[in-house]
Motif scaffolding. Sequence first.
Motif, mmCIF file in Angstrom:
data_model
loop_
_atom_site.group_PDB
_atom_site.id
_atom_site.type_symbol
_atom_site.label_atom_id
_atom_site.label_comp_id
_atom_site.label_asym_id
_atom_site.label_seq_id
_atom_site.Cartn_x
_atom_site.Cartn_y
_atom_site.Cartn_z
ATOM 1 N N ILE A 114 12.766 13.134 -9.599
ATOM 2 C CA ILE A 114 12.507 12.660 -8.134
ATOM 3 C C ILE A 114 11.974 13.758 -7.076
ATOM 4 O O ILE A 114 10.995 13.751 -6.618
ATOM 5 N N LEU A 115 13.026 14.723 -6.963
ATOM 6 C CA LEU A 115 12.728 15.841 -5.996
ATOM 7 C C LEU A 115 11.605 16.693 -6.559
ATOM 8 O O LEU A 115 10.584 17.038 -5.809
ATOM 9 N N SER A 116 11.635 17.032 -7.951
ATOM 10 C CA SER A 116 10.355 17.776 -8.498
ATOM 11 C C SER A 116 9.163 17.270 -8.289
ATOM 12 O O SER A 116 8.068 17.646 -7.819
ATOM 13 N N PHE A 117 8.999 15.802 -8.282
ATOM 14 C CA PHE A 117 7.840 14.902 -7.945
ATOM 15 C C PHE A 117 7.444 15.170 -6.521
ATOM 16 O O PHE A 117 6.375 15.263 -6.314
ATOM 17 N N LYS B 244 0.788 -1.082 0.154
ATOM 18 C CA LYS B 244 -0.113 -0.137 0.022
ATOM 19 C C LYS B 244 0.807 1.348 -0.033
ATOM 20 O O LYS B 244 0.335 2.388 0.026
ATOM 21 N N TYR B 245 2.294 1.059 0.112
ATOM 22 C CA TYR B 245 2.966 2.156 0.172
ATOM 23 C C TYR B 245 3.941 2.079 -1.126
ATOM 24 O O TYR B 245 4.630 0.879 -1.321
ATOM 25 N N LEU B 246 4.037 2.899 -2.133
ATOM 26 C CA LEU B 246 4.696 3.016 -3.472
ATOM 27 C C LEU B 246 6.281 3.400 -3.105
ATOM 28 O O LEU B 246 7.061 3.322 -4.123
ATOM 29 N N GLY B 247 6.485 4.126 -2.332
ATOM 30 C CA GLY B 247 7.858 4.963 -2.216
ATOM 31 C C GLY B 247 9.034 4.208 -1.728
ATOM 32 O O GLY B 247 10.024 4.339 -2.158
ATOM 33 N N TYR B 248 8.704 2.976 -1.040
ATOM 34 C CA TYR B 248 9.747 2.020 -0.551
ATOM 35 C C TYR B 248 10.586 1.420 -1.986
ATOM 36 O O TYR B 248 11.892 1.376 -1.779
ATOM 37 N N SER C 117 6.435 9.968 0.305
ATOM 38 C CA SER C 117 7.260 11.299 -0.306
ATOM 39 C C SER C 117 8.500 11.109 0.525
ATOM 40 O O SER C 117 9.569 11.601 -0.016
ATOM 41 N N ASN C 118 8.644 10.986 1.932
ATOM 42 C CA ASN C 118 9.987 10.888 2.521
ATOM 43 C C ASN C 118 10.850 9.671 1.825
ATOM 44 O O ASN C 118 12.079 10.009 1.663
ATOM 45 N N SER C 119 10.307 8.412 1.383
ATOM 46 C CA SER C 119 11.031 7.299 0.763
ATOM 47 C C SER C 119 11.444 7.992 -0.482
ATOM 48 O O SER C 119 12.895 7.711 -0.792
ATOM 49 N N LEU C 120 10.485 8.714 -1.287
ATOM 50 C CA LEU C 120 11.131 9.255 -2.805
ATOM 51 C C LEU C 120 12.329 10.374 -2.405
ATOM 52 O O LEU C 120 13.305 10.556 -3.096
ATOM 53 N N PHE C 121 12.227 11.093 -1.255
ATOM 54 C CA PHE C 121 13.322 11.921 -1.006
ATOM 55 C C PHE C 121 14.542 11.571 -0.700
ATOM 56 O O PHE C 121 15.611 11.708 -1.344
#
Length: 630
Positions: free
Chosen positions: A300-303, A223-227, A285-289
């Motif tokens: 990635i940062l822009s997203f 359910k979390y896409l950022g990992y 968002s934290n994972s993507l950062f």
Amino acid sequence: MKLHHKIAFASIVLSGSLLSVYPGSAALAFDASKQAMLLQKDTASYNQTINSGNLQKLDSSYDSFTSSIKKTELAIGKTSGKSVRQKLNETYIRPAKIAKERVIYEISEYRLLNYINSKLVQANIETADADFAKLNRLHQRSISIKAAGNYKALPAAISRELDNMKQAQLKKYHFLKESLNPNNPDFLFPRLTELKNKWESLSEQSKKDYARKDSWTLEGYSKYLGYLPKHTGFLYHLTGDQEYKKMTSDFIALYRKFYMYDGKLMSPEYAEKGWWYRDPFARDSNSLFEAYKYTGSKEILSFVDEQAALWIKKVPRENNNGYTVFPYGISSKGEIGPIEINPNQNLQIAMLFSSLYWEPESDFYQSSLAKSIVMNETEAVLSLQKPNGALPLTENLPLVEDTNYGGYSGNMLYELSQMWGKEKWIESTADIGRWLFKEYTMDHPWNLPEDKPNYAIDRQESFNLISRTLQFYAAGIPDASVKSWISFAERKFPDEKLYLLERWYFYQSIPRDYLDSRITLKNQLPPQMYAELTADQASVRIAAEELNSWQITVKNTENGQTVLEKTAADDAAFEMTLPKGSYQVTIEAAEANGKITKQSKMLAIDGDNTVIPAQVLLFDRDHRFFEKIK
């Protein structure tokens, strides 16, 4: 028994005059005769099996054949007459032993290889080196013994099978050795390594499907896409493999195309609920950062910036207990969720906007709004902290101590404390560590139904144990006790990897070898620096695994003269006295890994001989939270 065999044996017995000399010898002779005939048959059968080259059959019949030899020897030993026994041994025992000795070393090798395999299939490699050394000794001994004894050569199929078995076990062993090597990033997430190797050959539909898979195992959906991009970004950071970096960027493109709902990134599970919750928003968002920091990929940062801006636009902050915080989320119909404080969720929000506030390339760099969000969300959580250091599960469940996500909340508070250097936050982080260590031991690691009213839900997973390590580290819990706790988590959840190479790597200040003494890989990130500089005060926080030194240089921009230069390797509090003028303040930090971080800020001083109090706080293996608490 065939008649001619009986006659032959009878003639041997009679030639020793056994019947006339020893009473009862006829019965013993008959028993020996019977057993000798059985052995002769077994020997012929075993020689046939040898000639077939079937190693498995040789092994399966080896013990019964050996037993037959022993029984016959015993029977012959009871037969009277030395010459008779010699003749029997020469006729029946010697051929059998020759057959046995031809394969004794091969059987030993075969059995040892099967034993090695039985250990390897359990991922047990502790004795593998000694076992393979023993195997080599057996093989060399076999060669020398057979050469000396002039034994007939065995079929080539036997040596081929043993060699194939050995090579297969060696391959398995080396794979396991690498996969169990905590320093090997390719085996940290073996399924991701496999995915990387086939990524370019996959269809877009397959990539879309993988983009929402469980990021650790690729089994089932998350359910979390950022990992997932966080993990591939981390693997790129350690290996330099451009394919990992491309995968990480590809995930962003896939999210934009398939997993955006009215501009919001959501997994299908949350999209079906019809709510954009602060938990998945901030967690993803934290994972993507982190993925951005590992790869440096600006898209990635822009997203992340886009998602953060949309969150602020769509989800109104409200007052709760004197703090302006975000609610649980917003529905697709525009409904606003409860404003209740939930420690791990509010701290996730704080973490995100803190990271963006300190990132020079972010749209939120040095944003007063971002800073306000960080302060309010964090202080709202700490307003719920109890005197014993405990955090409640939620604001509305004050009697339920969060033993499930208490460690997770403490992890984020740890990083926020490094970023902002607030003494209260540092102390609160250590308090969480002491609370969890003292009140939730190995015998009772989390609250249970019988602890009501201090109970609400079970989330008994390895992470909820291992996540406490960072607070233990902050609190100064003895290292031996922390290592015992990590071992406890491994024993309690033997089928779950702890991923200690990656855990809190992004926070930098907890050494890898503190988590696992086998990890020799150093953190490869440059020192993280958070500097605030005004005419009223200067405050610098530096986080790294192992800092060598820091330096502050103040240069007058009008005449180019250096008016102050200070170098140290520890925390420091000092004063900078500056006359009226314009200055460039350069701060530099050097890490043991060779990486250097440098920041320059401009400072205008309007008054003569202005005294500016300055503070530098270090966070690394030699500068821990509990040491900073007054």
